[in-house]
Design a protein around this motif. Structure first.
Motif, PDB file in Angstrom:
ATOM      1  N   ARG A 199       8.525 -12.722  -3.617  1.00 24.51           N
ATOM      2  CA  ARG A 199      10.002 -13.183  -3.894  1.00 24.51           C
ATOM      3  C   ARG A 199      10.278 -14.534  -3.053  1.00 24.51           C
ATOM      4  N   THR A 200       9.811 -14.566  -1.978  1.00 27.05           N
ATOM      5  CA  THR A 200      10.189 -15.634  -1.208  1.00 27.05           C
ATOM      6  C   THR A 200       9.441 -16.996  -1.600  1.00 27.05           C
ATOM      7  N   VAL A 201       8.210 -16.841  -2.137  1.00 28.68           N
ATOM      8  CA  VAL A 201       7.534 -17.977  -2.694  1.00 28.68           C
ATOM      9  C   VAL A 201       8.014 -18.390  -4.107  1.00 28.68           C
ATOM     10  N   LEU A 202       8.468 -17.526  -4.989  1.00 26.86           N
ATOM     11  CA  LEU A 202       8.962 -17.856  -6.057  1.00 26.86           C
ATOM     12  C   LEU A 202      10.507 -18.673  -5.802  1.00 26.86           C
ATOM     13  N   ASP A 203      10.921 -18.175  -4.768  1.00 26.50           N
ATOM     14  CA  ASP A 203      12.367 -18.808  -4.337  1.00 26.50           C
ATOM     15  C   ASP A 203      12.186 -20.163  -3.451  1.00 26.50           C
ATOM     16  N   GLY A 204      11.005 -20.399  -3.413  1.00 27.44           N
ATOM     17  CA  GLY A 204      10.734 -22.027  -2.740  1.00 27.44           C
ATOM     18  C   GLY A 204      10.841 -21.768  -1.083  1.00 27.44           C
ATOM     19  N   GLY A 205      10.774 -20.460  -0.496  1.00 26.99           N
ATOM     20  CA  GLY A 205      10.883 -20.309   0.950  1.00 26.99           C
ATOM     21  C   GLY A 205       9.644 -20.281   1.728  1.00 26.99           C
ATOM     22  N   ARG A 206       9.838 -20.033   2.877  1.00 29.45           N
ATOM     23  CA  ARG A 206       8.745 -20.046   4.016  1.00 29.45           C
ATOM     24  C   ARG A 206       8.364 -18.380   4.319  1.00 29.45           C
ATOM     25  N   ILE A 207       7.318 -18.178   4.206  1.00 26.15           N
ATOM     26  CA  ILE A 207       7.002 -16.383   4.178  1.00 26.15           C
ATOM     27  C   ILE A 207       7.060 -16.347   5.756  1.00 26.15           C
ATOM     28  N   ALA A 208       7.222 -15.010   6.191  1.00 28.93           N
ATOM     29  CA  ALA A 208       7.063 -14.596   7.850  1.00 28.93           C
ATOM     30  C   ALA A 208       5.881 -13.781   7.765  1.00 28.93           C
ATOM     31  N   VAL A 209       4.892 -14.137   8.568  1.00 26.66           N
ATOM     32  CA  VAL A 209       3.956 -13.246   8.627  1.00 26.66           C
ATOM     33  C   VAL A 209       3.763 -12.628  10.124  1.00 26.66           C
ATOM     34  N   TYR A 210       3.716 -11.361  10.360  1.00 28.31           N
ATOM     35  CA  TYR A 210       3.749 -10.917  11.766  1.00 28.31           C
ATOM     36  C   TYR A 210       2.370 -11.117  12.417  1.00 28.31           C
ATOM     37  N   GLY A 211       2.622 -11.374  13.643  1.00 24.26           N
ATOM     38  CA  GLY A 211       1.432 -11.647  14.430  1.00 24.26           C
ATOM     39  C   GLY A 211       0.379 -12.648  14.054  1.00 24.26           C
ATOM     40  N   ASP A 212      -0.971 -12.620  14.290  1.00 23.86           N
ATOM     41  CA  ASP A 212      -1.778 -13.734  13.779  1.00 23.86           C
ATOM     42  C   ASP A 212      -2.092 -13.847  12.075  1.00 23.86           C
ATOM     43  N   GLY A 213      -1.881 -12.632  11.476  1.00 26.96           N
ATOM     44  CA  GLY A 213      -2.207 -12.713  10.046  1.00 26.96           C
ATOM     45  C   GLY A 213      -3.518 -12.093  10.003  1.00 26.96           C
ATOM     46  N   LEU A 214      -4.143 -11.620  11.052  1.00 32.96           N
ATOM     47  CA  LEU A 214      -5.758 -11.132  10.898  1.00 32.96           C
ATOM     48  C   LEU A 214      -5.607  -9.738  10.869  1.00 32.96           C
ATOM     49  N   GLN A 215      -4.515  -9.104  10.917  1.00 32.25           N
ATOM     50  CA  GLN A 215      -4.571  -7.508  10.670  1.00 32.25           C
ATOM     51  C   GLN A 215      -4.696  -7.480   9.033  1.00 32.25           C
ATOM     52  N   SER A 216      -5.541  -6.293   8.660  1.00 32.15           N
ATOM     53  CA  SER A 216      -6.252  -6.254   7.520  1.00 32.15           C
ATOM     54  C   SER A 216      -5.612  -4.866   6.999  1.00 32.15           C
ATOM     55  N   ARG A 217      -5.582  -4.801   5.681  1.00 35.83           N
ATOM     56  CA  ARG A 217      -5.337  -3.575   4.990  1.00 35.83           C
ATOM     57  C   ARG A 217      -6.187  -3.073   3.864  1.00 35.83           C
ATOM     58  N   ASP A 218      -6.199  -1.730   3.214  1.00 36.56           N
ATOM     59  CA  ASP A 218      -6.961  -1.515   2.148  1.00 36.56           C
ATOM     60  C   ASP A 218      -5.846  -1.306   1.144  1.00 36.56           C
ATOM     61  N   PHE A 219      -5.453  -2.484   0.614  1.00 35.97           N
ATOM     62  CA  PHE A 219      -4.249  -2.397  -0.562  1.00 35.97           C
ATOM     63  C   PHE A 219      -4.887  -1.896  -1.585  1.00 35.97           C
ATOM     64  N   THR A 220      -3.722  -0.726  -2.345  1.00 34.42           N
ATOM     65  CA  THR A 220      -4.361   0.048  -3.334  1.00 34.42           C
ATOM     66  C   THR A 220      -3.247  -0.280  -4.626  1.00 34.42           C
ATOM     67  N   TYR A 221      -3.664  -0.575  -5.744  1.00 36.08           N
ATOM     68  CA  TYR A 221      -2.929  -1.152  -6.798  1.00 36.08           C
ATOM     69  C   TYR A 221      -2.335   0.500  -7.389  1.00 36.08           C
ATOM     70  N   ILE A 222      -0.920   0.198  -7.912  1.00 34.92           N
ATOM     71  CA  ILE A 222      -0.067   1.512  -8.045  1.00 34.92           C
ATOM     72  C   ILE A 222      -0.909   2.151  -9.270  1.00 34.92           C
ATOM     73  N   ASP A 223      -1.539   1.610 -10.366  1.00 34.41           N
ATOM     74  CA  ASP A 223      -2.044   2.583 -11.378  1.00 34.41           C
ATOM     75  C   ASP A 223      -3.069   3.216 -10.990  1.00 34.41           C
ATOM     76  N   ASP A 224      -4.081   2.922  -9.844  1.00 33.07           N
ATOM     77  CA  ASP A 224      -5.090   3.677  -9.367  1.00 33.07           C
ATOM     78  C   ASP A 224      -4.366   4.651  -8.567  1.00 33.07           C
ATOM     79  N   ILE A 225      -3.443   4.576  -7.790  1.00 39.70           N
ATOM     80  CA  ILE A 225      -2.604   5.477  -7.123  1.00 39.70           C
ATOM     81  C   ILE A 225      -2.406   6.724  -8.285  1.00 39.70           C
ATOM     82  N   VAL A 226      -1.706   6.120  -9.053  1.00 37.35           N
ATOM     83  CA  VAL A 226      -1.285   7.330 -10.022  1.00 37.35           C
ATOM     84  C   VAL A 226      -2.290   8.103 -10.627  1.00 37.35           C
ATOM     85  N   ASP A 227      -3.546   7.341 -11.093  1.00 31.84           N
ATOM     86  CA  ASP A 227      -4.875   7.978 -11.674  1.00 31.84           C
ATOM     87  C   ASP A 227      -5.117   9.268 -10.430  1.00 31.84           C
TER      88      ASP A 227
END
Ligand code: NAD
Ligand code: UGA
Length: 322
Positions: A199-227
């Motif tokens: 949303r921020t990028v589409l609006d041309g703004g600056r994003i806020a990243v918490y910490g150093d941005g080196l935290q990591s996540r196992d991001f999961t797409y919604i259709d895989d979750i529903v399956d």
């Protein structure tokens, strides 16, 4: 097949409802339209389901439905209860915010289990969370690891798992607890990272990243979750299963992928890290694969592209908390 979906107007609940309706299920959806994020998102989420003849919406709080016996009545004749209603979000669960977490996640889960047991429901699928594991370096996270949640939210989600275990052990209620790992895609909650960033990028703004941005996540797409949710109906009683995306990326890598998806060079502010945020998550998927055939299919690149397209088509609502 008839199912109850709690939290049906939310991100995951509404996507599950659309899929089950498409597959011929009858659905009764319960949601109290909590104001954690704007109601307009939730109305949009259930627009499609609401027009379907096999869908009924009850705009009620689970705690009220549980108090006068009507939750049990609602569950009579249901094959499955998909219990997704909760106060979600890790970072808002501190201080006075905790009350709504304990009410909706702990008491809410208890009334659902009690009613399901009394109504003789065959299966309760409980939406748990990677946040039950806590801030650990032991990766990937396996379901048999000792859980030490790192946020009040995580404590409430683990309490829900324990309640499922109690109703299984004492009364033979068949439950499955699914530990979702940071879910994203169309309809994602507006307090979550991808939604905020896009949303921020589409609006041309600056994003806020918490910490150093080196935290990591196992991001999961919604259709895989529903399956995974649908496949889990046949999981053995009492199963606890991870549902992850199959790979782990840092927040910095997400920003790079988003630059590629949008063609925009993104301006980033690195701000203070947030209490309750863990360093890393990564799901061991062996058990989910062996027991319910779970195998995530959507790559981060493709999933991000779909979420960007979804947000391009939506007017900017007020952002949620977070
Ligand atoms: P969401 O906030 O979009 O949906 C939850 C819905 O539950 C909301 O519409 C809310 O109004 C409703 N609700 C809350 N308390 C209620 C109550 N007492 N009675 C009736 N309705 C109530 O959240 P989501 O992202 O779709 O998450 C769904 C479930 O998955 C939650 O249980 C959450 O803890 C879990 N989960 C989500 C993620 C994720 O990344 N989104 C990850 C792990 C676990
Ligand atoms: C998400 C959901 O919000 C929880 O409901 C869920 O239970 C949890 O996943 C889970 O997997 O169990 P979270 O991982 O914090 O929690 O998801 P995001 O809000 O998408 O954050 C992802 C990462 O981006 C975090 O490291 C966070 O610190 C970071 N972030 C988030 C930012 O740097 N900036 C932001 O504005 C938001």
């Amino acid at each position: 097949m008839k199912a109850i979906i709690t939290g049906v107007a939310g991100f995951i609940g509404s996507t599950l409802a659309d899929r089950l309706l498409h597959e011929g299920w009858r659905i009764v959806g319960v949601d109290s339209f909590e104001d954690y994020y704007p109601r307009s998102y939730k109305e949009h989420n259930i627009r499609q389901a609401s027009g379907h003849p096999a869908f009924t919406l009850m705009e009620r709080n689970l705690l009220d439905l549980g108090a006068d016996g009507s939750l049990q009545e609602l569950m009579e004749g249901a094959d499955v209860v998909f219990h997704l209603a909760a106060q979600a979000g890790v970072r808002a669960s501190w201080d006075s915010g905790f009350r709504v977490y304990s009410d909706n996640n702990v008491l809410g889960t208890q009334v659902v289990l009690e009613a399901a047991h009394r109504a003789g429901v065959q299966k309760v699928v409980y939406a748990s969370s990677s946040s039950v594991y806590g801030d650990t370096d032991i990766l990937p996270m396996r379901e048999d690891a000792v859980c030490r949640p790192y946020s009040p939210y995580g404590v409430t989600k683990l309490a829900g798992e324990h309640l499922c275990g109690l109703y299984g052990g004492n009364f033979g209620l068949s439950t499955v607890s699914l530990r979702f790992f940071t879910v994203y895609g169309p309809r994602q909650r507006p307090d979550m990272a991808f939604h905020r960033f896009i949303r921020t990028v589409l609006d041309g703004g600056r994003i806020a990243v918490y910490g150093d941005g080196l935290q990591s996540r196992d991001f999961t797409y919604i259709d895989d979750i529903v399956d995974g949710i649908i496949a889990s109906v046949s999981a053995p009683p009492g199963a606890v299963l991870n549902l992850g995306g199959g790979s782990r990326v840092t927040v910095r890598q997400v920003v790079a992928a988003l630059e590629e998806a949008t063609g925009v060079q993104i301006a980033v502010d690195y701000i203070e890290s947030q209490a309750g945020d863990v360093g890393h998550t990564a799901a061991s998927l062996e058990n989910a694969h062996d027991l319910i055939g779970y195998a995530p299919r959507v790559t981060l690149r493709e999933g991000l592209r779909r979420e960007v397209n979804w947000l391009r088509g939506r007017p900017g609502d007020t952002q949620g908390q977070g």
